[in-house]
Design a protein around this motif. Structure first.
Motif, PDB file in Angstrom:
ATOM      1  N   ILE A   1      12.420  -1.448 -15.355  1.00  0.00           N
ATOM      2  CA  ILE A   1      12.871  -2.299 -13.844  1.00  0.00           C
ATOM      3  C   ILE A   1      11.713  -3.134 -13.863  1.00  0.00           C
ATOM      4  CG2 ILE A   1      13.178  -2.317 -11.819  1.00  0.00           C
ATOM      5  CD1 ILE A   1      15.006  -0.350 -13.134  1.00  0.00           C
ATOM      6  N   GLN A   2      12.239  -4.581 -13.941  1.00  0.00           N
ATOM      7  CA  GLN A   2      11.422  -5.930 -13.872  1.00  0.00           C
ATOM      8  C   GLN A   2      11.318  -6.489 -12.371  1.00  0.00           C
ATOM      9  OE1 GLN A   2       9.775  -7.019 -16.920  1.00  0.00           O
ATOM     10  NE2 GLN A   2       8.486  -7.977 -15.635  1.00  0.00           N
ATOM     11  N   LYS A   3      10.400  -6.333 -11.824  1.00  0.00           N
ATOM     12  CA  LYS A   3      10.488  -7.167 -10.649  1.00  0.00           C
ATOM     13  C   LYS A   3      10.363  -8.754 -10.491  1.00  0.00           C
ATOM     14  CE  LYS A   3       5.607  -7.250  -8.713  1.00  0.00           C
ATOM     15  NZ  LYS A   3       5.466  -8.578  -8.315  1.00  0.00           N
ATOM     16  N   GLN A   4      11.046  -9.486  -9.332  1.00  0.00           N
ATOM     17  CA  GLN A   4      10.793 -10.718  -9.438  1.00  0.00           C
ATOM     18  C   GLN A   4       9.404 -11.194  -9.072  1.00  0.00           C
ATOM     19  OE1 GLN A   4      13.624 -11.664  -6.591  1.00  0.00           O
ATOM     20  NE2 GLN A   4      15.649 -11.704  -7.789  1.00  0.00           N
ATOM     21  N   GLY A   5       8.956 -12.249  -9.576  1.00  0.00           N
ATOM     22  CA  GLY A   5       7.525 -12.785  -9.263  1.00  0.00           C
ATOM     23  C   GLY A   5       6.797 -12.477  -8.456  1.00  0.00           C
ATOM     24  N   ASP A   6       7.473 -12.792  -7.174  1.00  0.00           N
ATOM     25  CA  ASP A   6       6.780 -12.718  -5.800  1.00  0.00           C
ATOM     26  C   ASP A   6       7.012 -11.582  -4.856  1.00  0.00           C
ATOM     27  OD1 ASP A   6       5.689 -15.302  -6.209  1.00  0.00           O
ATOM     28  OD2 ASP A   6       7.380 -16.422  -5.156  1.00  0.00           O
ATOM     29  N   SER A   7       7.826 -10.785  -5.503  1.00  0.00           N
ATOM     30  CA  SER A   7       8.312  -9.304  -4.567  1.00  0.00           C
ATOM     31  C   SER A   7       6.883  -8.620  -4.655  1.00  0.00           C
ATOM     32  CB  SER A   7       9.390  -8.838  -5.610  1.00  0.00           C
ATOM     33  OG  SER A   7      10.610  -9.765  -5.561  1.00  0.00           O
ATOM     34  N   ASN A   8       7.071  -7.662  -3.493  1.00  0.00           N
ATOM     35  CA  ASN A   8       6.297  -6.646  -3.417  1.00  0.00           C
ATOM     36  C   ASN A   8       6.668  -5.336  -4.125  1.00  0.00           C
ATOM     37  OD1 ASN A   8       4.853  -4.384  -2.215  1.00  0.00           O
ATOM     38  ND2 ASN A   8       4.239  -5.494  -0.317  1.00  0.00           N
ATOM     39  N   THR A   9       5.571  -5.079  -5.023  1.00  0.00           N
ATOM     40  CA  THR A   9       5.723  -3.919  -6.119  1.00  0.00           C
ATOM     41  C   THR A   9       6.096  -2.740  -5.474  1.00  0.00           C
ATOM     42  OG1 THR A   9       4.274  -4.863  -7.458  1.00  0.00           O
ATOM     43  CG2 THR A   9       4.787  -2.610  -7.909  1.00  0.00           C
ATOM     44  N   VAL A  10       5.550  -2.272  -4.322  1.00  0.00           N
ATOM     45  CA  VAL A  10       5.636  -1.205  -3.619  1.00  0.00           C
ATOM     46  C   VAL A  10       7.031  -1.108  -2.954  1.00  0.00           C
ATOM     47  CG1 VAL A  10       4.662   0.576  -1.887  1.00  0.00           C
ATOM     48  CG2 VAL A  10       3.355  -0.503  -3.226  1.00  0.00           C
ATOM     49  N   THR A  11       7.424  -2.207  -2.328  1.00  0.00           N
ATOM     50  CA  THR A  11       8.544  -2.224  -1.415  1.00  0.00           C
ATOM     51  C   THR A  11       9.941  -1.946  -2.503  1.00  0.00           C
ATOM     52  OG1 THR A  11       7.817  -3.631   0.062  1.00  0.00           O
ATOM     53  CG2 THR A  11      10.109  -3.691   0.130  1.00  0.00           C
ATOM     54  N   VAL A  12       9.862  -2.819  -3.673  1.00  0.00           N
ATOM     55  CA  VAL A  12      10.718  -2.747  -4.685  1.00  0.00           C
ATOM     56  C   VAL A  12      10.977  -1.415  -5.471  1.00  0.00           C
ATOM     57  CG1 VAL A  12      11.625  -3.920  -6.840  1.00  0.00           C
ATOM     58  CG2 VAL A  12      10.615  -5.237  -5.179  1.00  0.00           C
ATOM     59  N   ALA A  13       9.831  -0.693  -5.360  1.00  0.00           N
ATOM     60  CA  ALA A  13       9.686   0.456  -6.004  1.00  0.00           C
ATOM     61  C   ALA A  13      10.441   1.622  -5.144  1.00  0.00           C
ATOM     62  CB  ALA A  13       8.610   0.900  -6.374  1.00  0.00           C
ATOM     63  N   GLU A  14      10.165   1.253  -3.827  1.00  0.00           N
ATOM     64  CA  GLU A  14      10.910   2.260  -2.883  1.00  0.00           C
ATOM     65  C   GLU A  14      12.316   2.125  -2.617  1.00  0.00           C
ATOM     66  OE1 GLU A  14       9.697   4.803  -0.913  1.00  0.00           O
ATOM     67  OE2 GLU A  14       7.677   4.379  -1.922  1.00  0.00           O
ATOM     68  N   GLU A  15      12.912   0.736  -3.001  1.00  0.00           N
ATOM     69  CA  GLU A  15      14.302   0.546  -3.023  1.00  0.00           C
ATOM     70  C   GLU A  15      15.094   1.164  -4.118  1.00  0.00           C
ATOM     71  OE1 GLU A  15      16.149  -0.901  -0.695  1.00  0.00           O
ATOM     72  OE2 GLU A  15      14.405  -1.006   0.775  1.00  0.00           O
ATOM     73  N   VAL A  16      14.246   1.182  -5.401  1.00  0.00           N
ATOM     74  CA  VAL A  16      14.805   1.734  -6.560  1.00  0.00           C
ATOM     75  C   VAL A  16      14.802   3.297  -6.250  1.00  0.00           C
ATOM     76  CG1 VAL A  16      14.352   2.178  -8.929  1.00  0.00           C
ATOM     77  CG2 VAL A  16      14.105  -0.216  -8.150  1.00  0.00           C
TER      78      VAL A  16
END
Length: 1023
Positions: A282-297
């Motif tokens: 899983i690769q996040k978009q540049g400005d995205s919040n790592t923790v928020t994205v991970a919670e959604e995943v």
């Protein structure tokens, strides 16, 4: 009008102002991004050039050297490295920190364009790439519970689309598994019989699989597009293809080749806890919040598990989890530290209202800090939160001094409003100066270069914000609140305070010390000299390391069979590794990826609080269990670096030696000798040489003259032989929305031996059939797998990790062994890098920063006191704090690291605060009485606030100093240094500072009187 007067006179205004700070800070907290470390820009660029079929030596000579020589003159370049491997050249450029990489990239394009004509014809155009540390996947998933074919289809059709819909996810890349593939296995004898070649088959297949627009026709009044539909509909369409020979005959494809509808050859296998699996990155978009994205995943994965009960989906790696756990741990330590600080306040004040008044400074200051962090574009990470946690005890220091002074005025009978105004005003200068001294120590961070500045500048800003906020609260909110809510006991007057047992004991001790002041100072000087000598002579054992090891609960295992290997052999090796370590109770998940090169295994451990062993100890157990596998080389590395590696700051190793010289064979011999030498050193693990002989291989050396005679170019020969041996995708079949590759190659029976290789037929421009053996010399060979260069000079790198020994100690032993036992020929040199080099560079910069901090602190105090003498007296606290800091590290068996030195720099600004308050009060009293009386009067009165501020600061740091929780190891050395330095210096400050003040002030007075006598005599003579 003074700020404290305004706050007392306008309580509603101050209350609204504080509420505004709380509101803005609360909103800012919810919007601050969370990450493990501050955002970092790495000043690295890479130039990649492909040169298919070339050996590492050819790549070095024909590609790497020209590229290096052209870019070596670019502005801002600090280091130039390159790696030449088979068919590929990588040149790494490291620039000075602060270099504009966009401009550097443009300059590189101009420089490279000048030498492109000099590169060989078969080389691709050099590509310039950025190095982005944030480009790593934030999560890794493994999917098991079916065959490799089924799992890949499920991943691509269901899991991947679901995850890529999540806001902030850039991609979910599937790896592993097997895809359907149609293979055309050509018969070379049949091709020769009809005078056909692989290219003709490829052309025929492509020509038979075409669709396209044919134009438009008018139907009534409508213009309708006409489209030819000629693409393959199913596998049977391939069987109908015919190839036309030079004579015009049509030959069925089925006569020339075997057609096979199957699956891709197995070139890699993935496992999850012993079951075959596939992976998703899983690769996040540049400005995205790592923790928020991970919670959604994680939420999406939970839903997918419910929808597919037979499929096992596991999150095998989650950077956000470590970030969350680390930040939660720091926040927990922060809260515990704050509670301990408040308890100390209550024990000293024995007054609930006073404690509440001071305690309000902590949350208000912290929320104000969050607001300032938001506007300064900082993130919540281990470094910034660690700064706040380190300063939580200091947040109440200013408020303690203010409240204690207001309290004292009230006990003297002054009214509530006047006591609040006078008490705050009286100490405003002292607490402002003490705050500025603490803030001033961070100014030298500006002069720190490289990665260190990017990591610790946010911390400096955070601590500065929190201290300035606490000063504002102490001078506004505390006086206002004290004027309304402070209740005073009649027993708290100066005279009653002096009657307390601990105060009377201190006053008697101070009186005796003043009588024996020269003995006290002499003892202090002798002690300090002996202590410094003990450190210099290693009698006092102070260990050193670069960064504290951080238990991330993850271990990497890299293994391979010696010599040429296959997927099957490495698969057997992976099973042996799994069987040897699966019963280790600390292991939670085991994932592995097997290919023909090596086995990559990732071991995820259960949470830190649920296991007794740390990650390094588990790694050592794995190392011991996998040590004696016949024919295998196994490397086990614990993930202990905050930057993502097993050792160094950039994920490098702890120990690294580079031997430079011109000849590769000599370098390899020297490297092997050096490896044998350091392997015997205690604590050395995972030794690795960057240069090694490659596996046995077949070299095809094209005879350019012969090839040209038959009308071939090198590229023609390479591409045709590659198609014959490895296969080439020549077209595709789309069936039910799935794109299936059509691969053309020779039959395995005609492409798997040296004789088959020699007999591969190529067809010249005149129609003649030419075997490969007539166009090239085919022979067995063995070259180097890759060639490394630094600053245009060849080198071999010997790297190693360390286990249960401090880096400084191991590095000293490594250098000693190399100097005494490794005999370097003329023209060969050795240098050292890795963590040891980073440590040396960082330590030297931080020592300079510490000296600058001392100078700046002196300047701030000189400005406050309008004196050069009194700051000199106060600076005696600094060597006392250094002794305490070192003792703290030795007692707790903690190595001095970069983090510890940052704590020492902070300490310079902290330890002077108590002395500032004491000297300021002595000066005030000295206007009304003699010097000794002023000291004996002021010092006992200042004793309580000094003890309160010291104990609140140190006790608030105790949770961090204990290193409890995930990621707490990072902040532990800082906390230990501050606690040890502050406690030791405070204890001695209560005696040493008054004694030094007495001596220095007496000398100053004698000197002034002597000058006056001289001046008066001269005036008398002139008269």
């Amino acid at each position: 009008m003074k700020i404290s007067d305004i706050s007392v006179n306008r309580p509603v205004t101050i209350t609204m102002l504080i509420l505004a700070v709380i509101l803005i800070g609360g909103i800012a907290l919810t919007r601050l991004p969370m990450d493990l470390t501050p955002e970092m820009e790495m000043p690295f660029l890479m130039i990649r050039t492909s040169y298919s079929g070339a050996t590492p030596e050819e790549v070095e000579e024909l590609v790497t050297r020209p590229v290096e020589s052209s870019v070596a003159t670019i502005d801002g370049l600090s280091n130039l490295n390159s790696t030449s491997s088979e068919g590929s050249s990588m040149v790494f450029l490291e620039f000075d920190y602060g270099t504009n990489l966009t401009e550097a990239k443009n300059d590189l394009r101009d420089l490279i364009s000048r030498i492109e004509a000099r590169l060989p014809d078969g080389a691709d155009e050099p590509r310039i790439m950025n190095f982005d540390p944030n480009a790593q996947p934030i999560m890794q998933l493994s999917v098991a519970g079916g065959s490799a074919v089924e799992l890949k289809k499920i991943a691509e059709d269901t899991i991947q689309p679901r995850l890529e819909k999540i806001v902030g996810v850039a991609s979910a890349e599937v790896s592993g598994g097997r895809s359907r593939e149609i293979r055309i296995n050509a018969d070379q004898e049949q091709l020769a019989a009809y005078n056909l070649n692989l290219n003709q088959i490829a052309a025929a297949v492509r020509a038979s699989n075409q669709s396209g627009g044919l134009g438009t026709v008018m139907v009534g009044n409508e213009e309708i597009s006409v489209r030819a539909l000629g693409e393959f509909e199913d596998f049977s369409d391939l069987e109908k293809i015919e190839i036309t020979t030079a004579a015009g005959d049509k030959v069925p494809l089925t006569l020339l080749a075997d057609l096979e509808d199957g699956y891709q050859e197995v070139n890699s296998i993935s496992y999850l806890n012993g079951q075959e699996s596939i992976g998703l990155s899983i690769q996040k978009q540049g400005d995205s919040n790592t923790v928020t994205v991970a919670e959604e995943v994680k939420s999406a994965v939970a839903e997918l598990r419910e929808e597919m009960p037979g499929i096992d989906i596991q999150i095998t790696s989650n950077n956000a989890q470590y970030i969350e756990d680390s930040i939660d741990s720091v926040l927990q330590n922060f809260i515990i530290g704050g509670i301990l600080a408040v308890i100390i306040l209550f024990l000293f004040l024995r007054n609930f209202s006073s404690t509440i008044v001071i305690a309000t400074a902590i949350p208000i200051s912290v929320l104000a800090t969050f607001a300032l962090m938001y506007f300064a574009d900082l993130s919540l990470n281990l470094i910034t939160l660690g700064g706040i946690a380190l300063g939580v005890g200091m947040l109440v220091d200013n408020s303690i001094v203010v409240l204690e002074n207001i309290y004292r005025h009230r006990a003297l009978g002054v009214g509530r409003l006047d006591a609040a105004k006078e008490g705050a005003t009286e100490v405003a200068t002292a607490i402002s100066a003490s705050t500025l001294t603490t803030v001033a120590v961070f100014i030298p961070v500006i002069f720190i270069e490289d990665l260190l500045a990017q990591i610790f500048t946010p911390m400096a800003l955070t601590v500065t914000f929190s201290l300035l906020a606490s000063l504002f609260v102490a001078l506004t909110f505390i006086p206002m609140l004290s004027s309304k809510a402070l209740k005073v006991s009649e027993n708290e007057s100066d005279e009653n305070v002096k009657k307390k047992r601990y105060v009377k004991y201190y006053q008697n001790l101070l009186s005796k010390s003043l009588r024996h002041r020269y003995k006290i100072i002499s003892a202090f000087v002798i002690f300090f000299i002996l202590f410094a000598a003990g450190l210099a002579a290693d009698i006092i054992p102070l260990e050193t390391e670069y960064m504290p090891a951080s238990d991330q609960g993850s271990i990497r295992v890299f293994a391979n069979m010696t010599g040429n290997s296959t997927v099957e052999l490495n698969n057997e090796l992976a099973q042996k590794l799994y069987n040897r370590i699966e019963d280790i109770e600390e292991i939670d998940l085991l994932t592995s990826r097997v290919n023909s090169g090596r086995v990559n295994m990732t071991v995820e451990l259960i949470p830190l609080e649920e296991r007794e062993k740390d990650v390094a100890a588990v790694a050592e157990e794995i190392r011991n269990r996998t040590r004696n596998i016949p024919g295998a080389s196994v490397n086990v590395s614990a993930m202990t670096s905050m930057m993502g590696g097993g050792g160094g700051g950039m994920g490098g190793t702890a120990v690294e030696a580079q031997i430079k010289g011109p000849d590769l064979d000599t370098l390899l011999t020297l490297g092997e000798n050096a490896e044998n030498l350091i392997t015997e050193i205690e604590g050395i693990r995972n030794t690795n040489l960057s240069l090694e002989k490659g596996n046995e291989e077949i070299h095809v050396k094209i005879n350019k003259t012969q090839a040209q005679n038959y009308g071939f170019t090198d590229s023609d020969i390479i591409s045709y032989v590659n198609m014959a041996l490895s296969g080439s995708t020549i077209s595709q079949l789309t069936e039910s929305g799935e794109e299936i590759a059509i691969v053309l190659k020779l039959k395995d029976s005609e492409s798997t031996s040296l004789r088959n290789l020699e007999n591969i037929n190529l067809f010249g421009s005149n129609g003649t059939t030419v075997p490969l053996s007539q166009l090239a010399a085919i022979e067995e060979g063995r070259g180097y797998s890759s060639i490394a260069r630094e600053n245009q000079q060849r080198y071999i790198s010997l790297s190693a990790d360390i286990f249960e020994r401090p880096l400084g100690e191991v590095q000293t032993e490594v250098e000693s062994v190399m100097d005494s036992e490794l005999n370097l020929p003329s023209g060969y040199t050795i240098s050292y890098g890795g963590e040891a080099e980073d440590m040396a560079s960082s330590f030297s910069q931080l020592f300079i920063a510490a000296i600058l901090a001392v100078v700046l602190v002196y300047m701030v105090m000189a400005s406050q006191f309008e004196s050069l003498i009194h700051p000199f007296v106060i600076m005696f606290t600094v060597p006392l704090s250094v002794v305490g800091a070192v003792l703290g590290l030795i007692i707790t068996d903690t190595a001095l690291s970069v983090n510890g030195l940052i704590g020492a720099i902070m300490l310079v600004g902290i330890v002077v605060n108590n002395a500032i308050v004491m000297i300021d009060y002595i000066n005030n009293r000295k206007t009304q009485m003699s010097r000794k009386e002023a000291i004996l009067e002021a010092a006992p009165i200042r004793l309580r606030p000094i003890l309160m501020t010291t104990l609140t600061t140190t006790l608030a740091l105790v949770p961090l100093a204990l290193g409890i929780g995930t990621g707490a190891e990072t902040q532990q050395p800082m906390a230990i240094v501050v606690i040890g330095g502050l406690l030791f210096s405070t204890i001695l400050t209560l005696i040493i500072i008054p004694v030094v003040y007495d001596i220095v002030d007496e000398i100053r007075n004698k000197f002034v009187n002597w000058l006056r006598k001289i001046v008066h005599k001269e005036e008398a003579l002139e008269e």
